[in-house]
Enzyme design. Structure first.
Site, PDB file in Angstrom:
ATOM      1  N   VAL A  58       0.821  -1.218   0.000  1.00  0.00           N
ATOM      2  CA  VAL A  58       0.000   0.000   0.000  1.00  0.00           C
ATOM      3  C   VAL A  58       0.855   1.269   0.000  1.00  0.00           C
ATOM      4  O   VAL A  58       0.318   2.375   0.083  1.00  0.00           O
ATOM      5  CB  VAL A  58      -0.973   0.026   1.202  1.00  0.00           C
ATOM      6  N   GLY A  59       2.184   1.123  -0.071  1.00  0.00           N
ATOM      7  CA  GLY A  59       3.064   2.292  -0.077  1.00  0.00           C
ATOM      8  C   GLY A  59       3.614   2.655   1.286  1.00  0.00           C
ATOM      9  O   GLY A  59       4.050   3.790   1.504  1.00  0.00           O
ATOM     10  N   LYS A  60       3.643   1.684   2.187  1.00  0.00           N
ATOM     11  CA  LYS A  60       4.066   1.964   3.569  1.00  0.00           C
ATOM     12  C   LYS A  60       5.532   2.377   3.658  1.00  0.00           C
ATOM     13  O   LYS A  60       5.862   3.352   4.354  1.00  0.00           O
ATOM     14  CB  LYS A  60       3.804   0.726   4.422  1.00  0.00           C
ATOM     15  N   THR A  61       6.414   1.683   2.975  1.00  0.00           N
ATOM     16  CA  THR A  61       7.839   2.001   3.070  1.00  0.00           C
ATOM     17  C   THR A  61       8.151   3.343   2.426  1.00  0.00           C
ATOM     18  O   THR A  61       8.928   4.148   2.974  1.00  0.00           O
ATOM     19  CB  THR A  61       8.675   0.894   2.415  1.00  0.00           C
ATOM     20  N   LYS A  97      12.702  -1.339  11.637  1.00  0.00           N
ATOM     21  CA  LYS A  97      11.891  -2.417  11.063  1.00  0.00           C
ATOM     22  C   LYS A  97      12.033  -3.624  11.981  1.00  0.00           C
ATOM     23  O   LYS A  97      13.049  -4.318  11.948  1.00  0.00           O
ATOM     24  CB  LYS A  97      12.377  -2.755   9.656  1.00  0.00           C
ATOM     25  N   PRO A 125       2.521  10.435  -4.213  1.00  0.00           N
ATOM     26  CA  PRO A 125       2.257  10.024  -5.597  1.00  0.00           C
ATOM     27  C   PRO A 125       2.794   8.635  -5.908  1.00  0.00           C
ATOM     28  O   PRO A 125       3.863   8.238  -5.431  1.00  0.00           O
ATOM     29  CB  PRO A 125       2.989  11.090  -6.422  1.00  0.00           C
TER      30      PRO A 125
END
Length: 247
Positions: free
Chosen positions: A13-16, A37, A200
């Protein structure tokens, strides 16, 4: 806010990249940052993990892993299959507190969603956030289905006595469909927390210098950025509903 926990509503989902953007904006604001992490899965020895990727994009950031497991599975499952020791919530909290002694901001990035198990005892990222008494940033996708997963994540946090800080859309598309446009207005209600940014799609592939210079534009002031939810939503209006048919 010395420690911020970053979770996703699921995987991919674009977490990193969002973690990297938050780190880059904080560094640009003059703060020292560490990315932790607790359990890195699906990465072999010698390969860069998520913390290293966040540091590559964000700049002078301390990157630390507590454990890594080669198979791309939930941490508890990956540790068990590798015959390796798992990392629980208490170990995560201890490591975050130690990093906070030497950094202005520690970003603790989970693996997958909020309730993915760290170990066979059932520890999760939510338990680590509760032990740390730290706010949680929820990273959500833009499109259809995100309202349910965001609401479930926020509810799971509150049941454990943890308040979500807000929501960031982790991969905002260049051409947003109807669902994504509508979700800009509906996500805060689903989460019971403000919309704090939209990163984005594709920026994880940018050169680090370009990423760092733009990161603050994707995040709200609460995250050291200049992004404005109302202005962004106005740029992506949802079309009006269908006109009633005659007869």
């Amino acid at each position: 806010m010395a420690i911020l926990v970053v979770t996703g509503t699921g995987t991919e989902v674009g977490k990193t990249v969002t973690t990297a953007a938050v780190a880059a904006a904080a560094v640009a604001a003059g703060r020292s940052v560490a990315v932790l992490k607790p359990a890195q899965t699906g990465v072999l020895p010698g390969e860069p993990g998520d913390a290293a990727e966040a540091a590559r994009l964000a700049g002078p950031v301390t990157a630390r892993e507590l454990a890594r497991y080669p198979e791309p599975l939930a941490p508890a499952t990956a540790a068990r299959r590798a015959g390796a020791a798992p990392v629980g919530a208490r170990a995560t909290a201890r490591a975050a507190r130690h990093l906070a002694l030497h950094h202005d901001l520690v970003l603790v990035e989970g693996a997958g969603g909020l309730l993915v198990r760290f170990d066979d005892a059932g520890d999760t990222l939510a338990d680590a956030a509760r032990l740390l008494d730290a706010p949680v940033l929820v990273v959500a996708p833009a499109g259809l289905g995100t309202l349910n997963s965001t609401a479930l994540t926020a509810e799971a946090l509150r049941v454990r006595g943890v308040e979500p800080l807000g929501v960031v859309v982790g991969s905002w598309p260049a051409e947003a469909d109807l669902a994504a446009r509508c979700n800009l207005g509906d996500l805060p209600e689903a989460a019971g927390a403000p919309l704090l940014g939209a990163v984005p799609a594709g920026v994880g592939g940018w050169q680090p210098a370009a990423f760092r210079s733009a990161a603050a534009q994707w995040l709200a002031p609460r995250l050291d950025g200049v992004w404005d939810a109302a202005a962004f939503t106005a740029r992506w209006p949802a079309p009006s509903g269908l006109a009633p048919t005659a007869g």
